[in-house]
Design a protein around this motif. Structure first.
Motif, mmCIF file in Angstrom:
data_model
loop_
_atom_site.group_PDB
_atom_site.id
_atom_site.type_symbol
_atom_site.label_atom_id
_atom_site.label_comp_id
_atom_site.label_asym_id
_atom_site.label_seq_id
_atom_site.Cartn_x
_atom_site.Cartn_y
_atom_site.Cartn_z
ATOM 1 N N MET B 1 0.848 -1.187 0.000
ATOM 2 C CA MET B 1 0.000 0.000 0.000
ATOM 3 C C MET B 1 0.892 1.248 0.000
ATOM 4 N N PRO B 2 0.656 2.190 -0.911
ATOM 5 C CA PRO B 2 1.523 3.368 -0.951
ATOM 6 C C PRO B 2 1.370 4.207 0.314
ATOM 7 N N PRO B 3 2.419 4.911 0.669
ATOM 8 C CA PRO B 3 2.330 5.729 1.884
ATOM 9 C C PRO B 3 1.445 6.953 1.668
ATOM 10 N N GLN B 4 0.927 7.465 2.754
ATOM 11 C CA GLN B 4 0.286 8.784 2.664
ATOM 12 C C GLN B 4 1.398 9.826 2.565
ATOM 13 N N ILE B 5 1.070 10.948 1.955
ATOM 14 C CA ILE B 5 2.109 11.944 1.707
ATOM 15 C C ILE B 5 1.670 13.306 2.231
ATOM 16 N N LEU B 6 2.528 13.852 3.054
ATOM 17 C CA LEU B 6 2.282 15.182 3.623
ATOM 18 C C LEU B 6 3.410 16.086 3.135
ATOM 19 N N ALA B 7 3.070 17.105 2.365
ATOM 20 C CA ALA B 7 4.100 18.010 1.839
ATOM 21 C C ALA B 7 4.047 19.329 2.594
ATOM 22 N N VAL B 8 5.224 19.857 2.888
ATOM 23 C CA VAL B 8 5.319 21.145 3.578
ATOM 24 C C VAL B 8 6.011 22.116 2.640
ATOM 25 N N GLY B 9 5.297 23.166 2.238
ATOM 26 C CA GLY B 9 5.909 24.077 1.277
ATOM 27 C C GLY B 9 5.330 25.471 1.295
ATOM 28 N N ALA B 95 9.991 21.943 -10.023
ATOM 29 C CA ALA B 95 9.447 20.615 -10.290
ATOM 30 C C ALA B 95 9.066 19.883 -9.002
ATOM 31 N N ALA B 96 9.878 20.061 -7.949
ATOM 32 C CA ALA B 96 9.605 19.332 -6.709
ATOM 33 C C ALA B 96 8.262 19.754 -6.120
ATOM 34 N N THR B 97 8.000 21.053 -6.112
ATOM 35 C CA THR B 97 6.733 21.537 -5.558
ATOM 36 C C THR B 97 5.561 21.039 -6.406
ATOM 37 N N ALA B 98 5.698 21.136 -7.714
ATOM 38 C CA ALA B 98 4.617 20.684 -8.599
ATOM 39 C C ALA B 98 4.375 19.182 -8.427
ATOM 40 N N ALA B 99 5.449 18.410 -8.373
ATOM 41 C CA ALA B 99 5.292 16.954 -8.237
ATOM 42 C C ALA B 99 4.690 16.596 -6.882
ATOM 43 N N ALA B 100 5.126 17.311 -5.840
ATOM 44 C CA ALA B 100 4.593 17.014 -4.507
ATOM 45 C C ALA B 100 3.097 17.311 -4.449
ATOM 46 N N LEU B 101 2.674 18.374 -5.125
ATOM 47 C CA LEU B 101 1.239 18.711 -5.119
ATOM 48 C C LEU B 101 0.422 17.660 -5.870
ATOM 49 N N ILE B 102 1.042 17.035 -6.835
ATOM 50 C CA ILE B 102 0.351 15.975 -7.575
ATOM 51 C C ILE B 102 0.241 14.703 -6.731
ATOM 52 N N LEU B 103 1.191 14.532 -5.791
ATOM 53 C CA LEU B 103 1.210 13.317 -4.982
ATOM 54 C C LEU B 103 0.510 13.452 -3.632
ATOM 55 N N ALA B 104 0.563 14.655 -3.069
ATOM 56 C CA ALA B 104 0.274 14.804 -1.636
ATOM 57 C C ALA B 104 -1.190 14.548 -1.287
ATOM 58 N N ARG B 135 -5.607 16.747 -10.918
ATOM 59 C CA ARG B 135 -5.817 15.436 -10.292
ATOM 60 C C ARG B 135 -7.269 14.970 -10.359
ATOM 61 N N GLU B 136 -8.169 15.877 -10.285
ATOM 62 C CA GLU B 136 -9.607 15.566 -10.344
ATOM 63 C C GLU B 136 -10.087 14.695 -9.183
ATOM 64 N N ASP B 137 -9.307 14.651 -8.091
ATOM 65 C CA ASP B 137 -9.777 13.886 -6.930
ATOM 66 C C ASP B 137 -9.956 14.787 -5.701
ATOM 67 N N GLY B 138 -9.865 16.106 -5.942
ATOM 68 C CA GLY B 138 -10.051 17.054 -4.839
ATOM 69 C C GLY B 138 -8.837 17.221 -3.954
ATOM 70 N N LYS B 139 -7.828 16.406 -4.155
ATOM 71 C CA LYS B 139 -6.637 16.471 -3.324
ATOM 72 C C LYS B 139 -5.592 17.381 -3.974
ATOM 73 N N PRO B 140 -4.662 17.850 -3.212
ATOM 74 C CA PRO B 140 -4.476 17.614 -1.783
ATOM 75 C C PRO B 140 -5.311 18.547 -0.929
ATOM 76 N N ALA B 141 -5.651 18.053 0.287
ATOM 77 C CA ALA B 141 -6.189 18.960 1.293
ATOM 78 C C ALA B 141 -5.082 19.930 1.659
ATOM 79 N N ALA B 142 -5.451 21.073 2.164
ATOM 80 C CA ALA B 142 -4.419 22.053 2.523
ATOM 81 C C ALA B 142 -4.710 22.649 3.884
#
Lengths: 118, 222
Positions: B1-9, B95-104, B135-142
């Motif tokens: 199961m993939p981990p949950q991801i919390l990004a701080v930015g 790129a890191a911020t954009a990618a993290a927002l796609i994952l978080a 993403r079309e899934d409403g994520k990430p929460a902020a």
């Protein structure tokens, strides 16, 4: 004629994520170091913070704030002592200044002798 | 199961991203296996970790400057065996911020008490909106986090009011406290350095809110 819209970075990252999901195995993760120590499922709730310490006006009026230039290792040692004392005394704020004050008081006689040229 | 991801930015330096990421990771590691990804090329979080102060999580430096390497970066994070990956982002729209927002699952935005911080946060929220649309899934929460604030000052009080007008939930604030600096100097975190202190309680409160959001429950203090 308007130029074609440049794909955004976020859009590119979405495509990258989709691509990553299709690829077989990612590179093996190699953490810098590992200290996993998940504690118990339900740790005890935090106790209420200690109330604000009464200000020792006589001490603060006689005190001055300064900066010291000392080796990191010595500062680290002072901090560890400050934390140990704070923990022993009920979890108040660790104070390196208090540790230094007490060290000076413990060695006051020798320091004063040296200051007097002894 | 993939981990949950919390990004701080946030898109500005000095807002307390690394302080928040490291202390939150440590607090959250009390209940789950946590891995910290230092995506900032300055590697402050990695240096903090390497001071060997007993931080209770694993850590790796994983900057992402070239968008062409994003797929590998993403795969590395999403296949990490931890329960939660905390990503400490660099202070720019790369790129890191954009990618993290796609994952978080959750994006925390620490905001200091200055108009420059507010402006940077507004840009970060624009990027957040773009990511949600992609993403079309409403994520990430902020969660907007008032950071490094001295509430005794007018600026501290006013900035809190300004945050509530930004359209995202506002989380518990984290004050300007020397204990955070002292803990970091020794490679430690606030819960180990000054347990039960006010600073620790602030981190614990924020971690509880973050954990609740990650569990899929709404944050009710917006």
């Amino acid at each position: 004629m308007a130029p074609p819209k440049r794909p955004s970075l976020v859009g590119a990252m979405k495509a990258a994520k989709d691509a990553a999901g299709r690829t077989a195995q990612p590179p093996e993760a190699a953490p810098v170091a590992s200290q996993p120590s998940p504690a118990a499922e339900t740790p005890a709730p935090l106790a209420a913070p200690p109330g604000p310490a009464k200000r020792d006006r006589s001490l603060s009026d006689r005190s001055a704030t300064t900066a010291l230039h000392i080796p990191r290792e010595q500062l680290h040692l002072l901090r560890l002592v400050a934390v140990a004392r704070a923990n022993r005394e009920g979890g108040g704020r660790p104070s390196v200044s208090n540790v230094l004050r007490e060290l000076i008081e413990a060695n006051r006689a020798a320091l004063e002798r040296e200051a007097a040229g002894g | 199961m993939p981990p949950q991801i919390l990004a701080v930015g946030n898109l500005k330096g000095g807002t307390g991203k690394t302080t928040l990421a490291v202390n939150l990771a440590a607090e959250l590691a009390g209940k789950r296996k946590v891995h910290l990804v230092d995506a900032d090329a300055q590697e402050s979080a990695t240096e903090w970790f390497q001071l060997d102060g007993g931080l209770p999580f694993t850590c790796e430096a994983l900057p992402l400057d070239d968008p062409g390497e994003a797929a590998g970066w993403i795969a590395r994070i999403t296949t990490n065996p931890a329960d939660l990956v905390v990503v400490d982002l660099p202070p720019h729209t790369g790129a890191a911020t954009a990618a993290a927002l796609i994952l978080a699952d959750l994006f925390l935005v620490p905001i200091g008490p200055s108009t420059l911080d507010i402006r940077a946060a507004a840009k970060a929220l624009d990027m957040l909106t773009e990511a949600r649309e992609a993403r079309e899934d409403g994520k990430p929460a902020a969660l907007l986090i008032l950071s490094k604030v001295d509430r005794r000052t007018a600026a501290g009080r006013e900035i809190e009011a300004a945050l509530h007008e930004m359209g995202e939930p506002v989380g518990p604030m984290v004050g300007l406290r020397s204990a955070f600096v002292d803990a970091a100097s020794g490679g430690s975190w606030i819960g180990a350095y000054a347990p039960r202190s006010v600073a620790h309680q602030e981190i614990a409160t924020l971690a509880a809110v973050a954990a609740r959001i990650l569990k899929g429950k709404k944050h009710g203090t917006a």
